[in-house]
Design a protein around this motif. Structure first.
Motif, PDB file in Angstrom:
ATOM      1  N   UNK A   1       0.777  -1.229   0.000  1.00 19.54           N
ATOM      2  CA  UNK A   1       0.000   0.000   0.000  1.00 19.54           C
ATOM      3  C   UNK A   1       0.810   1.281   0.000  1.00 19.54           C
ATOM      4  N   UNK A   2       2.133   1.185   0.111  1.00 21.91           N
ATOM      5  CA  UNK A   2       2.992   2.365   0.100  1.00 21.91           C
ATOM      6  C   UNK A   2       3.595   2.530  -1.297  1.00 21.91           C
ATOM      7  N   UNK A   3       3.298   3.663  -1.944  1.00 24.19           N
ATOM      8  CA  UNK A   3       3.885   3.955  -3.248  1.00 24.19           C
ATOM      9  C   UNK A   3       5.148   4.782  -3.050  1.00 24.19           C
ATOM     10  N   UNK A   4       6.240   4.296  -3.630  1.00 23.35           N
ATOM     11  CA  UNK A   4       7.544   4.940  -3.491  1.00 23.35           C
ATOM     12  C   UNK A   4       8.026   5.351  -4.879  1.00 23.35           C
ATOM     13  N   UNK A   5       8.389   6.609  -5.021  1.00 17.89           N
ATOM     14  CA  UNK A   5       8.961   7.120  -6.254  1.00 17.89           C
ATOM     15  C   UNK A   5      10.472   7.219  -6.086  1.00 17.89           C
ATOM     16  N   UNK A   6      11.209   6.697  -7.056  1.00 13.76           N
ATOM     17  CA  UNK A   6      12.665   6.774  -7.020  1.00 13.76           C
ATOM     18  C   UNK A   6      13.174   7.884  -7.913  1.00 13.76           C
ATOM     19  N   UNK A   7      13.915   8.806  -7.341  1.00 12.41           N
ATOM     20  CA  UNK A   7      14.497   9.923  -8.084  1.00 12.41           C
ATOM     21  C   UNK A   7      16.010   9.774  -8.042  1.00 12.41           C
ATOM     22  N   UNK A   8      16.702   9.825  -9.180  1.00 11.62           N
ATOM     23  CA  UNK A   8      18.155   9.649  -9.162  1.00 11.62           C
ATOM     24  C   UNK A   8      18.856  10.634  -8.230  1.00 11.62           C
TER      25      UNK A   8
ATOM     26  N   UNK B   1      19.606   6.712  -4.857  1.00  9.09           N
ATOM     27  CA  UNK B   1      18.245   7.190  -5.076  1.00  9.09           C
ATOM     28  C   UNK B   1      17.754   8.067  -3.939  1.00  9.09           C
ATOM     29  N   UNK B   2      16.921   9.021  -4.297  1.00  4.39           N
ATOM     30  CA  UNK B   2      16.077   9.728  -3.348  1.00  4.39           C
ATOM     31  C   UNK B   2      14.690   9.088  -3.431  1.00  4.39           C
ATOM     32  N   UNK B   3      13.978   9.059  -2.306  1.00  2.00           N
ATOM     33  CA  UNK B   3      12.651   8.454  -2.286  1.00  2.00           C
ATOM     34  C   UNK B   3      11.605   9.503  -1.925  1.00  2.00           C
ATOM     35  N   UNK B   4      10.501   9.485  -2.668  1.00  2.00           N
ATOM     36  CA  UNK B   4       9.336  10.304  -2.353  1.00  2.00           C
ATOM     37  C   UNK B   4       8.170   9.351  -2.097  1.00  2.00           C
TER      38      UNK B   4
ATOM     39  N   UNK C   1       3.234  14.276   1.690  1.00  2.00           N
ATOM     40  CA  UNK C   1       4.309  13.808   0.831  1.00  2.00           C
ATOM     41  C   UNK C   1       5.659  14.033   1.490  1.00  2.00           C
ATOM     42  N   UNK C   2       6.444  12.962   1.579  1.00  2.00           N
ATOM     43  CA  UNK C   2       7.734  12.969   2.253  1.00  2.00           C
ATOM     44  C   UNK C   2       8.834  12.745   1.220  1.00  2.00           C
ATOM     45  N   UNK C   3       9.896  13.547   1.319  1.00  2.00           N
ATOM     46  CA  UNK C   3      11.111  13.315   0.535  1.00  2.00           C
ATOM     47  C   UNK C   3      12.232  12.906   1.477  1.00  2.00           C
ATOM     48  N   UNK C   4      12.857  11.778   1.187  1.00  2.00           N
ATOM     49  CA  UNK C   4      14.113  11.407   1.831  1.00  2.00           C
ATOM     50  C   UNK C   4      15.145  11.432   0.722  1.00  2.00           C
ATOM     51  N   UNK C   5      16.053  12.402   0.758  1.00  2.00           N
ATOM     52  CA  UNK C   5      16.946  12.640  -0.371  1.00  2.00           C
ATOM     53  C   UNK C   5      18.054  11.613  -0.489  1.00  2.00           C
TER      54      UNK C   5
END
Length: 259
Positions: free
Chosen positions: A122-129, A146-149, A156-160
């Motif tokens: 149920x958790x959607x994670x976006x991977x940003x280079x 990767x950074x995760x959103x 909305x949380x960003x962990x860089x």
């Protein structure tokens, strides 16, 4: 509509929502200290781990941003996997083999390549280079850093993760509408380069990045773990106040409720 977050050191956090407990980059062992003892790059802890990895029996999801020992802990992750048999792991595709080497079942390992997303429990994670000094990309496996959103309770949380700025990065993150951003501040310099340490945002860059993505709240990270690779968080606070960035400095082991 709210969640709690604890800082467990370096870039490690625990998030507790109404239905999940999520770990990210938990470094809870003494692996780095053990393998560098007596060497020029000896890692000496500033703060002890708040718990032992075998005590993590409650994790639902564990996110790891890249394959460095203070993010994918070779002594800690296998013990967490054993103590939390229900836990699913999200890592860069470049780190899949490392995770399999810990005898974690392949069905528990979920990977991202960068500029993509997945949903686990149920958790959607976006991977940003991320650009840990270099914006590296493997043709088959994607980006190693990767950074995760991700969304928690409607926020909305960003962990860089570990990264320095690169063109287009802020625009990618800003598109997600970040409410809470965790950004590294330990920087980079000739001393650390001589030890083959890959660098991160400086305090000034972290503040600028928080402003450019219009983060609702920015929390600094990646300091006060090892004596030879830290930062003075007071510099971050001074710059953030001067430039008008809404921020909060967490204390080691502190838990806060957001928002």
């Amino acid at each position: 509509g709210r969640f709690r977050v604890w800082w467990i050191g370096q870039e490690g956090y625990v998030f507790k929502t109404s239905r999940q407990i999520i770990y990210i980059d938990p470094y809870l062992s003494t692996y780095a200290e053990r393998i560098t003892r007596g060497q020029v790059n000896e890692h000496i802890r500033i703060n002890p781990a708040p718990m032992q990895p075998e005590e993590v029996t409650h994790a639902n999801i564990v996110l790891c941003t890249h394959d460095h020992a203070d993010h994918i802990d070779p002594d800690g992750i296998p013990l967490i996997a054993k103590a939390s048999p229900q836990a699913q792991f999200v890592v860069p595709e470049c780190a899949r083999e490392t995770m399999l080497g810990f005898d974690i079942a392949a069905k528990r390992i979920h990977t991202l390549r960068g500029d993509d997303s997945l949903t686990v429990d149920g958790l959607t994670v976006h991977g940003i280079p991320g650009a840990h000094e270099q914006l590296n990309e493997d043709p088959q496996k994607g980006f190693p850093f990767l950074s995760y959103v991700f969304d928690l309770e409607g926020h909305t949380v960003l962990h860089a993760g570990d990264t320095i700025p690169y063109p287009g990065q802020a625009e990618k993150v800003h598109a997600h509408g970040v409410d809470l951003a965790f950004l590294p501040i330990n920087g980079r310099d000739a001393f650390r380069h001589a030890l083959d340490f890959e660098g991160n945002f400086t305090c000034e860059e972290a503040v600028g990045f928080g402003l450019s993505i219009k983060a609702g709240l920015t929390i600094p990270m990646h300091y006060d773990m090892f004596t030879l690779n830290t930062a003075d968080v007071r510099d971050f606070e001074r710059i953030a106040r001067h430039r008008g960035l809404k921020h909060y400095v967490m204390q080691h082991k502190e838990g806060i409720v957001f928002p």
